[in-house]
Design a protein around this motif. Structure first.
Motif, PDB file in Angstrom:
ATOM      1  N   GLU A 327      72.465 -33.876  25.583  1.00 58.59           N
ATOM      2  CA  GLU A 327      71.620 -32.709  25.675  1.00 58.59           C
ATOM      3  C   GLU A 327      71.818 -31.660  24.469  1.00 58.59           C
ATOM      4  N   LYS A 499      64.095 -31.557  37.610  1.00 59.78           N
ATOM      5  CA  LYS A 499      64.521 -31.927  36.181  1.00 59.78           C
ATOM      6  C   LYS A 499      64.246 -33.263  35.856  1.00 59.78           C
ATOM      7  N   GLU A 505      70.361 -25.506  35.171  1.00 60.59           N
ATOM      8  CA  GLU A 505      70.587 -24.129  34.785  1.00 60.59           C
ATOM      9  C   GLU A 505      69.304 -23.598  34.198  1.00 60.59           C
TER      10      GLU A 505
HETATM   11  P1  XMP Z   1      71.172 -28.506  32.612  1.00 62.08           P
HETATM   12  O1  XMP Z   1      70.996 -27.300  33.162  1.00 62.08           O
HETATM   13  O2  XMP Z   1      71.455 -28.777  31.153  1.00 62.08           O
HETATM   14  O3  XMP Z   1      72.606 -29.023  33.358  1.00 62.08           O
HETATM   15  O4  XMP Z   1      70.265 -29.472  33.386  1.00 62.08           O
HETATM   16  C1  XMP Z   1      73.245 -30.249  33.556  1.00 62.08           C
HETATM   17  C2  XMP Z   1      74.726 -29.892  34.075  1.00 62.08           C
HETATM   18  O5  XMP Z   1      75.497 -29.615  33.024  1.00 62.08           O
HETATM   19  C3  XMP Z   1      75.928 -28.390  33.381  1.00 62.08           C
HETATM   20  N1  XMP Z   1      76.175 -27.446  32.115  1.00 62.08           N
HETATM   21  C4  XMP Z   1      77.025 -27.369  31.420  1.00 62.08           C
HETATM   22  N2  XMP Z   1      78.292 -27.620  31.497  1.00 62.08           N
HETATM   23  N3  XMP Z   1      78.899 -26.515  29.534  1.00 62.08           N
HETATM   24  C5  XMP Z   1      79.399 -27.544  30.759  1.00 62.08           C
HETATM   25  O6  XMP Z   1      80.621 -27.762  30.564  1.00 62.08           O
HETATM   26  C6  XMP Z   1      77.852 -26.159  28.965  1.00 62.08           C
HETATM   27  O7  XMP Z   1      77.280 -25.606  28.160  1.00 62.08           O
HETATM   28  C7  XMP Z   1      76.694 -26.631  29.972  1.00 62.08           C
HETATM   29  N4  XMP Z   1      75.407 -26.279  30.135  1.00 62.08           N
HETATM   30  C8  XMP Z   1      75.062 -26.909  31.336  1.00 62.08           C
HETATM   31  C9  XMP Z   1      75.160 -27.537  34.394  1.00 62.08           C
HETATM   32  O8  XMP Z   1      75.988 -26.941  35.362  1.00 62.08           O
HETATM   33  C10 XMP Z   1      74.777 -28.906  35.141  1.00 62.08           C
HETATM   34  O9  XMP Z   1      75.638 -29.333  36.166  1.00 62.08           O
END
Ligand code: XMP
Length: 507
Positions: A327, A499, A505
């Motif tokens: 990501e 998603k 998030e």
């Molecule tokens: P998203 O929002 O990208 O989240 O769909 C996928 C998973 O990753 C977590 N998340 C993070 N974990 N640092 C982390 O350690 C980050 O910067 C971060 N951004 C998102 C989020 O909680 C979800 O489980």
């Protein structure tokens, strides 16, 4: 082995992981090197991944056509299907309707096809595309359609070339693993090997990277950094010091839980750092989500540098897992979705050698390692929490006052979900401080207050997710308690987005 040509999809590496689950090796190569790599590696099958480009755009990514003449079975997924359509003489055009997230595919093949063996005639799949193949290349036969895409699957079974518009690698596609199994084992004739000895491999890697040096590991309380620290501790013993930084953006009670788990249960050496002031000062006036993430990444690393200096450590062990990497743009052709604080959020200059033993793994694999390593069960099933903490669940500038409102609302969400016995079935649930003011009426008086959003989702590998169909009674209780117990809030909404297209998030 199977070669995966990476056109930059967020889920290319996940294809490799699914193949690993089948007990087969794979290697990811770039489109421009595909022919050369395939000649060298002699794979039994080729998979063309998805990707963000368009086959007829300026930035079209294609492969050397000779790879289709080697007699090696090919499976094109999403953009990979469009590459097949375009390069083998069909026609690709922009679709009238975009499909992001769930769709239903009907298998329309006139006769049974190996690719869809042991699969029902209609399944719910995950899509993420705009273009589509509108005319098939010569020799190809349509195998399935969705309401928006006529050729959602096609094949030339004589040449063993297959295209599918949906993503079989993501957990939310029904029978996705069966499709990959059919391609890899049945069509390509691969032999499953015994499962890899993951834990031993990780330990060997840590030994090689750290040697006799001192290292620090930053614990967030989450499973990834905990497993990374636990395994490092087993390899280098007292040469490892763990830090836990209380950023002030943790949930209520979280710091105490972390101390209890690490000091008392896992018996890891732990230093607690109060970083609340550093973070709130650094985040003053910051509104843009990407800026927030980089400011947080930088603040973390400066605190680590300061503390590591005290004990003379120059190695930082991080619990980064593959979805954080992809990501944050981890491959040549993939797009950046967000800067995970521990990857792209890191400043360019810092005084550490970074060691990331879990960089190639997914969350469910890490949970398995934790369970095998006899972690306390409540840690293994604990909801995921992002490294940047509540900052990415709070839209707008982070202030102590807003954090306080969010923390109290979030506590209610978790309490009610636990009370309903649903906590363990959910990937994560939380409250979001939306920053939107809205009108209410309380005690016959006008009240202009905050809007809290509630999100509860299920996922397996982080790359896709669906929202949880929480019972109305549970939602009602959450809403009722938030608007009465968190005085500043006048309205509660429930987020019902998958998603893709939304991320889990809010920022
Ligand atoms: P998203 O929002 O990208 O989240 O769909 C996928 C998973 O990753 C977590 N998340 C993070 N974990 N640092 C982390 O350690 C980050 O910067 C971060 N951004 C998102 C989020 O909680 C979800 O489980």
């Amino acid at each position: 082995m199977i070669v995966i040509v990476d056109f930059g999809s967020q889920t290319t590496h996940l294809i490799g992981r699914r193949i690993r689950d089948l007990g087969v090796k794979s290697e990811i190569v770039l489109p421009q090197d595909a022919f050369k790599s395939i000649k060298k590696l002699v794979p039994r099958g080729i998979i063309l991944s998805g990707g963000p480009a368009s086959v007829f755009g300026k930035d079209a990514l294609l492969v050397d056509k000779k790879i289709f003449e080697l007699g090696i079975p090919v499976l094109g997924i999403c953009y990979g299907l469009e590459v097949l359509g375009q390069m083998l003489g069909g026609k690709v055009a922009p679709g009238k309707k975009k499909e992001y997230g769930p769709a239903f595919i009907k298998i329309t093949a006139g006769k049974p096809t190996d690719l869809f063996e042991n699969i029902p005639n209609e399944l719910r799949v995950w899509m993420s595309h705009f273009d589509q193949v509108v005319e098939l290349p010569k020799g190809m036969v349509g195998l399935g359609s969705t309401s928006a895409v006529k050729y959602a699957a096609f094949a030339d079974e004589n040449k063993k070339i297959y295209g599918i518009m949906f993503h079989p690698e993501v957990h939310h596609t029904q029978y996705g693993q069966q499709v990959l199994n059919n391609f890899v084992i049945k069509i390509c004739g691969e032999n499953p090997l015994l499962g890899t000895k993951k834990i031993e491999e990780i330990k060997q890697y840590l030994k090689k990277e750290i040697g006799n040096n001192k290292a620090v590991c930053a614990l967030s309380g989450g499973i990834d950094s905990s497993v990374a620290a636990f395994l490092t501790n087993q390899v280098i013993g007292p040469n490892l010091t763990c830090f836990y930084v209380d950023t002030g953006m943790m949930r209520i009670g979280e710091t105490d839980e972390v101390i209890d788990t690490f000091k008392n249960k896992l018996k890891l050496p732990l230093v607690i750092i109060n970083g609340k002031k550093d973070f709130l000062t650094a985040l003053k006036g910051v509104i843009d989500p990407e800026k927030k993430r980089t400011v947080i990444g930088e603040t973390f690393i400066r605190i680590f540098e300061r503390e590591a200096k005290k004990i003379g450590a120059k190695i930082l062990v991080q619990g980064t897992i593959y979805p954080d990497v992809i990501e944050s743009q981890g491959t040549q052709h993939s797009h950046k979705i967000k800067s995970h604080h521990n990857v792209a959020g890191l400043p360019e200059k810092h005084g550490f050698k970074i060691v990331e033993p879990l960089r190639m793994f997914y969350k469910d694999e890490v949970r398995k390692i934790a369970a095998e390593s006899k972690f306390p069960p409540e840690m293994v099933t604990r909801h995921v929490f992002p490294g940047p903490g509540l900052a990415v669940r709070l839209i707008g500038e982070v202030t102590e006052k807003k954090l306080d409102i969010l923390k109290r609302a979030d506590k209610i969400v978790i309490e009610e979900i636990k009370k309903a016995g649903l906590y363990d079935q959910i990937w994560m649930a939380f409250a979001v401080f939306t920053g939107i003011k809205t009108t209410g009426v309380a005690g016959d008086e006008r009240k202009y207050g905050e809007l809290i959003a509630v999100r509860a989702i299920e996922s397996k590998d982080t790359m896709t997710s669906d929202w949880v169909r929480l019972p109305y009674d549970v939602l009602a209780k959450i809403s009722e308690r938030i608007v009465t117990e968190v005085f500043e809030v006048v309205r509660v909404v429930y987020d019902i987005t998958t998603k893709p297209p939304a991320t889990m998030e809010w920022e």
